[in-house]
Design an enzyme around this catalytic site. Structure first.
Site, mmCIF file in Angstrom:
data_model
loop_
_atom_site.group_PDB
_atom_site.id
_atom_site.type_symbol
_atom_site.label_atom_id
_atom_site.label_comp_id
_atom_site.label_asym_id
_atom_site.label_seq_id
_atom_site.Cartn_x
_atom_site.Cartn_y
_atom_site.Cartn_z
ATOM 1 N N HIS A 94 -4.595 -4.546 9.076
ATOM 2 C CA HIS A 94 -3.941 -3.246 8.945
ATOM 3 C C HIS A 94 -4.552 -2.320 9.989
ATOM 4 O O HIS A 94 -5.644 -1.785 9.806
ATOM 5 C CB HIS A 94 -4.178 -2.715 7.528
ATOM 6 C CG HIS A 94 -3.218 -1.671 7.098
ATOM 7 N ND1 HIS A 94 -1.926 -1.963 6.706
ATOM 8 C CD2 HIS A 94 -3.349 -0.322 6.989
ATOM 9 C CE1 HIS A 94 -1.312 -0.846 6.356
ATOM 10 N NE2 HIS A 94 -2.148 0.159 6.531
ATOM 11 N N ASN A 143 -4.957 1.600 4.511
ATOM 12 C CA ASN A 143 -5.634 2.897 4.438
ATOM 13 C C ASN A 143 -5.106 3.827 3.352
ATOM 14 O O ASN A 143 -5.764 4.818 3.010
ATOM 15 C CB ASN A 143 -5.556 3.610 5.797
ATOM 16 C CG ASN A 143 -4.120 3.871 6.238
ATOM 17 O OD1 ASN A 143 -3.335 2.929 6.375
ATOM 18 N ND2 ASN A 143 -3.764 5.123 6.454
ATOM 19 N N HIS A 144 -3.938 3.539 2.768
ATOM 20 C CA HIS A 144 -3.413 4.383 1.688
ATOM 21 C C HIS A 144 -3.752 3.855 0.291
ATOM 22 O O HIS A 144 -3.247 4.379 -0.702
ATOM 23 C CB HIS A 144 -1.893 4.529 1.819
ATOM 24 C CG HIS A 144 -1.476 5.449 2.920
ATOM 25 N ND1 HIS A 144 -1.643 6.818 2.867
ATOM 26 C CD2 HIS A 144 -0.907 5.183 4.130
ATOM 27 C CE1 HIS A 144 -1.186 7.365 3.986
ATOM 28 N NE2 HIS A 144 -0.735 6.391 4.771
ATOM 29 N N HIS A 190 4.517 0.120 10.800
ATOM 30 C CA HIS A 190 5.840 0.186 10.177
ATOM 31 C C HIS A 190 7.005 -0.145 11.098
ATOM 32 O O HIS A 190 8.158 -0.120 10.656
ATOM 33 C CB HIS A 190 6.084 1.571 9.551
ATOM 34 C CG HIS A 190 5.249 1.839 8.355
ATOM 35 N ND1 HIS A 190 5.491 2.900 7.503
ATOM 36 C CD2 HIS A 190 4.174 1.189 7.841
ATOM 37 C CE1 HIS A 190 4.599 2.895 6.531
ATOM 38 N NE2 HIS A 190 3.778 1.863 6.723
ATOM 39 N N HIS A 209 0.791 -1.813 9.177
ATOM 40 C CA HIS A 209 0.405 -0.406 9.259
ATOM 41 C C HIS A 209 1.347 0.469 10.078
ATOM 42 O O HIS A 209 1.664 1.575 9.672
ATOM 43 C CB HIS A 209 -1.020 -0.218 9.778
ATOM 44 C CG HIS A 209 -1.410 1.222 9.954
ATOM 45 N ND1 HIS A 209 -1.465 2.101 8.894
ATOM 46 C CD2 HIS A 209 -1.751 1.947 11.064
ATOM 47 C CE1 HIS A 209 -1.843 3.307 9.345
ATOM 48 N NE2 HIS A 209 -2.007 3.228 10.650
ATOM 49 N N GLU A 230 0.798 -1.230 0.000
ATOM 50 C CA GLU A 230 0.000 0.000 0.000
ATOM 51 C C GLU A 230 0.834 1.285 0.000
ATOM 52 O O GLU A 230 0.308 2.346 -0.346
ATOM 53 C CB GLU A 230 -0.954 0.015 1.191
ATOM 54 C CG GLU A 230 -0.292 0.204 2.531
ATOM 55 C CD GLU A 230 -1.088 1.132 3.452
ATOM 56 O OE1 GLU A 230 -2.176 1.572 3.076
ATOM 57 O OE2 GLU A 230 -0.580 1.427 4.541
#
Length: 264
Positions: free
Chosen positions: A156, A67-68, A183, A181, A39
């Protein structure tokens, strides 16, 4: 059966480090199924059709997101494909608990050349995230329709508690619950009692001399001044973060999980 799940690919540095390490990791560990979260693969924000194709060329069976996913508009049409298709575009997932009518799908059921069936689910958390349906009940709904025994879920989500809770909720019903998500890789890869492999966050595959992938000075300026500014993907110290899961293809139960962090 061996499954390799690669955490959030971030920008060109992430794509480079994944391209560098994937061949030997796949060969050394006799990987059967490869799933990559892509993503953030396009400059750290979203994914484009050409980058999706690039990831598939590396051997990915399925690309998960989060979400991206809508940051690059050209992905909308790419993901508009019939539900029963098995072409590459159908194998780019967005969270299944998004609103009805959004492009794409949140689950894919496929079959390897060996005849082994598998399913990949993509869900997004609700705590400190944009509005979406309940991931717990959406998981119940999806699992009621899946016939494959080997099932991997990419959750995520922002909070540790929501991801851990979902892992316990699905223990024994899916092969693996892989968190994405935030990272930052967590040190809790484990097998839950029912045979589900779990990790709170696999970590990103991208530049670690950064603030979760973004150039450090740009993020510091935002924190210190509160002023808006354009974020840019960093490039320093790239690492590939992934999880290697061993499972019984007949029952879907995981019997091993290993977290990998590989740099240059």
């Amino acid at each position: 059966m061996n499954i390799l799940f690669v955490g959030d690919v971030f920008g060109s540095a992430g794509r480079h480090i994944v391209r560098e390490h994937l061949p030997h990791v796949i060969e050394t560990n006799a990987v059967d199924l490869l799933i990559i979260n892509g993503e953030n693969a396009a400059g750290g924000f979203g994914i484009t059709p050409s980058i999706a194709e690039e990831i598939f060329d590396l051997g990915a069976h399925v690309i998960t997101t989060g979400n991206h996913i809508w940051d690059k508009r050209e992905i909308f049409e790419y993901m508009t494909v019939p539900a029963d298709s098995h072409e590459r575009r159908r194998r780019v997932l967005r969270p299944a608990n998004y609103a009805v009518g959004t492009p794409g799908f949140g689950v894919y059921q496929g079959e390897l050349s060996t005849g082994q069936q598998y399913a990949v689910l993509n869900l997004q958390g609700r705590v400190f995230m944009s509005s979406c349906d309940d991931p717990f009940r959406k998981a119940d709904e999806l699992l009621s329709k899946i016939t494959a025994k080997v099932i991997l879920l990419d959750i995520h989500a922002e909070t540790t508690s929501e991801k851990v809770a979902l892992g316990w909720y699905l223990d024994g019903r899916v092969t693996a619950v892989m968190g994405t998500h935030t990272h930052i890789p967590t040190a809790d890869a484990r097998l839950l009692p029912g045979g589900t492999a779990f990790i709170t966050d696999v970590g990103m595959s991208g530049p670690y001399d950064s603030v979760i992938g973004v150039e450090t000075e740009l993020v510091l300026n935002r924190f210190l001044t509160g002023m808006p500014g354009k974020f840019e993907a960093a490039k320093g110290n790239p690492k590939m973060c992934a999880a290697l899961i061993g499972c019984d293809g007949t029952t879907g139960r995981a019997y091993s999980v290993q977290h990998l962090i590989l740099g240059e």
